[in-house]
Design a protein around this motif. Structure first.
Motif, PDB file in Angstrom:
ATOM      1  N   PHE A 180      25.242  46.888  37.788  1.00 47.72           N
ATOM      2  CA  PHE A 180      26.739  47.501  37.693  1.00 47.72           C
ATOM      3  C   PHE A 180      27.288  47.131  38.957  1.00 47.72           C
ATOM      4  N   CYS A 181      26.510  47.233  40.083  1.00 48.99           N
ATOM      5  CA  CYS A 181      27.484  47.023  41.534  1.00 48.99           C
ATOM      6  C   CYS A 181      27.892  45.543  41.650  1.00 48.99           C
ATOM      7  N   GLY A 182      27.111  44.749  41.251  1.00 44.55           N
ATOM      8  CA  GLY A 182      27.237  43.273  41.084  1.00 44.55           C
ATOM      9  C   GLY A 182      28.581  42.955  40.219  1.00 44.55           C
ATOM     10  N   PHE A 183      28.357  43.736  38.965  1.00 42.25           N
ATOM     11  CA  PHE A 183      29.746  43.367  38.243  1.00 42.25           C
ATOM     12  C   PHE A 183      30.741  43.987  38.809  1.00 42.25           C
ATOM     13  N   ALA A 184      30.879  45.184  39.365  1.00 46.85           N
ATOM     14  CA  ALA A 184      32.160  45.596  39.778  1.00 46.85           C
ATOM     15  C   ALA A 184      32.667  44.667  40.967  1.00 46.85           C
ATOM     16  N   ALA A 185      31.630  43.681  41.695  1.00 48.99           N
ATOM     17  CA  ALA A 185      32.174  43.008  42.743  1.00 48.99           C
ATOM     18  C   ALA A 185      32.968  41.788  42.200  1.00 48.99           C
ATOM     19  N   LEU A 186      32.083  41.307  41.110  1.00 49.47           N
ATOM     20  CA  LEU A 186      32.707  40.099  40.361  1.00 49.47           C
ATOM     21  C   LEU A 186      34.293  40.592  39.769  1.00 49.47           C
ATOM     22  N   CYS A 187      34.211  41.625  39.076  1.00 52.23           N
ATOM     23  CA  CYS A 187      35.305  42.256  38.384  1.00 52.23           C
ATOM     24  C   CYS A 187      36.446  42.426  39.170  1.00 52.23           C
ATOM     25  N   GLY A 188      36.298  42.815  40.588  1.00 60.01           N
ATOM     26  CA  GLY A 188      37.105  43.058  41.461  1.00 60.01           C
ATOM     27  C   GLY A 188      37.792  41.521  42.071  1.00 60.01           C
ATOM     28  N   ALA A 189      37.099  40.478  41.731  1.00 56.40           N
ATOM     29  CA  ALA A 189      37.534  39.260  42.202  1.00 56.40           C
ATOM     30  C   ALA A 189      38.429  38.763  41.120  1.00 56.40           C
ATOM     31  N   VAL A 190      38.056  39.181  39.796  1.00 58.24           N
ATOM     32  CA  VAL A 190      38.932  38.824  38.617  1.00 58.24           C
ATOM     33  C   VAL A 190      40.419  39.643  38.875  1.00 58.24           C
ATOM     34  N   ILE A 191      40.108  40.824  39.069  1.00 55.39           N
ATOM     35  CA  ILE A 191      41.445  41.794  39.269  1.00 55.39           C
ATOM     36  C   ILE A 191      42.244  41.158  40.558  1.00 55.39           C
ATOM     37  N   TRP A 192      41.910  40.580  41.463  1.00 56.29           N
ATOM     38  CA  TRP A 192      42.623  40.164  42.772  1.00 56.29           C
ATOM     39  C   TRP A 192      43.127  38.882  42.145  1.00 56.29           C
ATOM     40  N   HIS A 193      42.652  38.039  41.538  1.00 59.11           N
ATOM     41  CA  HIS A 193      43.159  36.879  40.765  1.00 59.11           C
ATOM     42  C   HIS A 193      44.509  37.189  39.840  1.00 59.11           C
ATOM     43  N   HIS A 194      44.104  38.164  39.147  1.00 60.73           N
ATOM     44  CA  HIS A 194      45.221  38.604  38.330  1.00 60.73           C
ATOM     45  C   HIS A 194      46.362  39.471  38.950  1.00 60.73           C
ATOM     46  N   ARG A 195      46.116  40.227  40.155  1.00 63.86           N
ATOM     47  CA  ARG A 195      46.999  40.816  40.733  1.00 63.86           C
ATOM     48  C   ARG A 195      48.191  39.717  41.410  1.00 63.86           C
ATOM     49  N   ARG A 196      47.452  38.593  41.748  1.00 63.10           N
ATOM     50  CA  ARG A 196      48.470  37.598  42.477  1.00 63.10           C
ATOM     51  C   ARG A 196      49.308  36.801  41.494  1.00 63.10           C
ATOM     52  N   GLY A 197      49.444  37.426  40.054  1.00 64.50           N
ATOM     53  CA  GLY A 197      50.483  36.875  39.311  1.00 64.50           C
ATOM     54  C   GLY A 197      49.989  35.803  38.402  1.00 64.50           C
TER      55      GLY A 197
END
Length: 699
Positions: A180-197
């Motif tokens: 789950f910790c690994g998933f949270a890190a990868l999901c954070g990268a996706v969220i950062w990509h989405h946040r940039r528009g």
């Protein structure tokens, strides 16, 4: 595949993998606190489907109400809260919550895994919506739905074959937390990509017109997944109640359910509709046959494939029709939301409503009838012959269901159902010597009989005759002095027939309805000259609380959930508890008669670990006296008892399996102990005849 697409795919796959790996892990932890009942998993399915609905609702609200930046912040907060709530373990106070098992289980599951489950459940629809609106999106979002179900399927395959077989529960929990910790890190990268528009333009596929659902198709978006969910729970409940309450058998139907999603959503050409319709007709015929021959047990090697294949093709029809009715990409979160709503309703109907509204288990029959009705609704716009076929199928299934109910009720004098299963008491006049015979069934498994005529009333019958392992132990132990006897599992109370004046017999029973039937319709408890008591609740918990009470001379383990003793009653810690409640030279008698599981090799390990001697006593059936073939393992520190001629001549050494691991509260696996051959006299050394030949067959 570009990096963002690969990242979206990886996180979607991992979220589904972790989601469905969590389900058997947490269910395994909850089993001991609720008596090892198969209903534990059904209630867990209710929670899982409802939590999926909550996750999909969360994703739908985020996408439809918030800006991309607000969506990112909200999901980051949820991930952080979930990471702080990774204590996937049962609270010590769980036993105190069993006053209402369904409510207690739902509360425990919410407290244990609520936030992590919600975060994982929301990830797949959320990421599909984000990628569908991204400039980099080149593929329709539906392939990600198939990918997420493939991840779920892989988790269910790996759990019994790799994780459960090699890791103790604490190791499973640690591995899942790390994942789950690994998933949270990868999901954070996706969220950062989405946040940039990344999400600026909606994705509209070329075949958008084909994706647009007719005006009332949203009703089918609820009905079809609800029907599939009902079938999943009904088949799982049948296998768990009538075979064994083990995660292995729970996982197989769920894997078939998920595989149907993978096939249906993988491609428009993955499963042509004309094949789907024809396979559904065959599947309904199989369900009709299974309902018509409900009392005839199939061997394990046949029953699991037959039920699983029927479930797969039924669910495949439902999910293929869902794929045919899929909306355009902008409406996918609403589509998934209604699918999860239907799935939750189906699980609730079987797991919560059915046990409270029906006296007997009619889940499979009702689910099959709903399946025929769903087929009729889904193909209503087709030619009139399809409407005739599905209408006839529904009417035929209703007729078979009522006919079988009438046959089952013909000799039944009581039918009750609770969280722990369905109970039925029949009254017949076979064998003729008995004049009247009453039998208690749990599902279709017999749990004791009483013969009332010609002096049989006070004689032990079924699995408990004087020539059985428990009969020899009770007749030979202690001589003429008063005895203290503990019995885990009440059934009809047959063991009370061994009571003598001055004896004290305590039964431990988890299901209050069993005591109600034993006192109202059987007379063993009333007729016994011994002092008889019944303690309600899980036996291990009750025995642990009675540590200061006098010790037992003989402790009988006869608690069955369907056709097998719950695993938590056979671990090294459980054996140690029994020895603390047993006199120094006392005897433990384990009832291991089972069509599907051979527990003798594991008990051989447990005896060796505890420093005890153990033998297996097999007794043959005797129709005239109402005795069934039975297998008992006697375990004792007193070598003289097991070497007495009466026991030595009737016993044999316990079979051993090389490489078999000792069961503990932290580790257990039934896979090496399953019997795969025909019902009745098995090919191994410990045969069992599940029903005597004088029992009338239900056709």
């Amino acid at each position: 595949m570009k990096l963002p697409t690969a990242l979206y795919a990886g996180v979607t796959f991992l979220s589904a993998f972790l989601l469905f790996l969590l389900e058997p892990i947490v269910a395994r932890q909850l089993l001991p606190s609720f008596g090892g009942s198969a209903a534990v998993w059904i209630t867990c399915l209710v929670f899982f489907q409802s939590a999926l609905l909550a996750g999909y609702l969360y994703a739908h609200l985020l996408v439809s109400r918030l800006t991309p930046r607000a969506q990112s912040v909200s999901h980051l907060v949820l991930l952080a809260a979930a990471a702080l709530n990774l204590a996937v373990r049962v609270h010590p106070a769980a036993a105190a919550l069993t006053w209402h098992p369904v409510t207690a289980l739902l509360l425990l599951l919410t407290a244990m895994i609520g936030l992590p489950f919600l975060a994982l459940a929301a990830t797949s629809p959320l990421l599909q919506a984000w990628q569908a609106g991204a400039d980099t999106a080149r593929l329709p979002p539906w392939w990600q739905f198939a990918l997420s179900n493939a991840g779920s399927l892989l988790a269910l395959i790996l759990y019994p074959t790799l994780m459960e077989a090699n890791l103790a529960l604490h190791g499973q929990v640690a591995a899942w937390d790390a994942g789950f910790c690994g998933f949270a890190a990868l999901c954070g990268a996706v969220i950062w990509h989405h946040r940039r528009g990344a999400a600026t333009r909606p994705y509209i596929p070329r075949e958008a017109a084909l994706f647009m659902a007719p005006g009332r198709s949203w009703l089918l978006w609820i009905l079809l997944p609800g029907c599939a969910s009902m079938l999943l729970c009904a088949v799982t409940n049948h296998l768990g109640e009538n075979v064994a309450a083990i995660p292995l058998l729970w996982i197989v139907p769920l894997a078939a359910y998920l595989l149907s999603f993978v096939v249906a959503f993988a491609s428009p050409r993955a499963w042509p509709r004309f094949i789907s319709v024809r396979m559904l007709a065959l599947t309904l015929a199989v369900f009709a046959y299974l309902l018509y021959t409900s009392r005839n047990a199939l061997p394990l090697a046949l029953s699991i494939p037959v039920y699983t294949a029927a479930l797969f093709f039924a669910c495949l029809f439902c999910h293929a029709e869902l794929y045919r009715l899929r909306p355009a990409a902008p409406g996918l979160t609403r589509f998934y939301l209604l699918i999860s709503l239907g799935s939750a309703i189906g699980a609730i109907l079987v797991g919560v409503a059915s046990p409270n509204f029906f006296r007997a288990n009619h889940d499979l029959a009702i689910a099959a009838i709903v399946l025929a009705a769903a087929a009729l609704a889904a193909t209503w716009q087709s030619e009139w012959t399809a409407r005739v076929v599905w209408s006839a199928a529904a009417v035929g299934l209703v007729y078979i269901a009522f006919a079988q109910t009438a046959v089952m009720d013909h000799d039944a004098i009581a039918e009750l159902r609770s969280f722990y299963g369905s109970l039925r008491v029949t009254e017949t006049h076979l064998p003729p010597e008995a004049e009247t015979t009453r039998t208690l069934y749990h599902g279709r498994i017999q749990h004791g009989t009483q013969l009332f005529g010609n002096g049989f009333r006070t004689q032990p019958s079924s699995y408990y005759g004087h020539n059985s392992g428990v009969g020899l132990a009770l007749d030979l132990y202690c001589g003429d002095r008063p005895r203290r006897i503990g019995v885990v599992g009440l059934g009809t109370g047959t063991i009370a027939a061994y009571g003598r004046p001055g004896d004290n017999i305590t039964f431990y029973e988890i299901d209050p309805l069993v005591e109600r039937l034993a006192r109202a319709l059987f007379t063993y408890l009333h007729d016994s000259p011994a002092s008889v008591h019944v303690t309600l609740g899980d036996a291990r918990l009750s025995l642990a609380r009675e540590s200061s009470s006098p010790q037992y001379d003989v402790l009988v383990l006869d608690a069955f959930s369907g056709d097998a003793i719950p695993i938590h009653l056979l671990t090294a810690e459980a054996i140690a508890l029994y020895l603390r409640r047993l006199r120094p030279n006392g005897t433990i008698a384990f009832h291991i008669s089972s069509q599907y599981v051979d527990l003798a090799p594991q008990l051989a390990l447990q005896a060796q670990n505890a420093g005890l001697q153990a033998v297996l006593v097999h007794s043959d059936s005797d129709e005239a006296r109402g005795l069934f073939a039975a297998d008992w393992v006697l375990m004792s520190a007193d070598p003289e008892l097991l070497q007495r001629p009466e026991i030595a001549n009737a016993s044999q050494p316990l079979r051993k399996i090389a490489g078999l691991r000792l069961w503990t509260d932290d580790y257990s696996s039934l896979l090496p102990l399953l019997k795969w051959r025909a019902v009745g006299r098995q090919s191994n050394a410990y045969p069992k005849v599940p029903q005597p030949s004088f029992t009338p067959a239900i056709r």
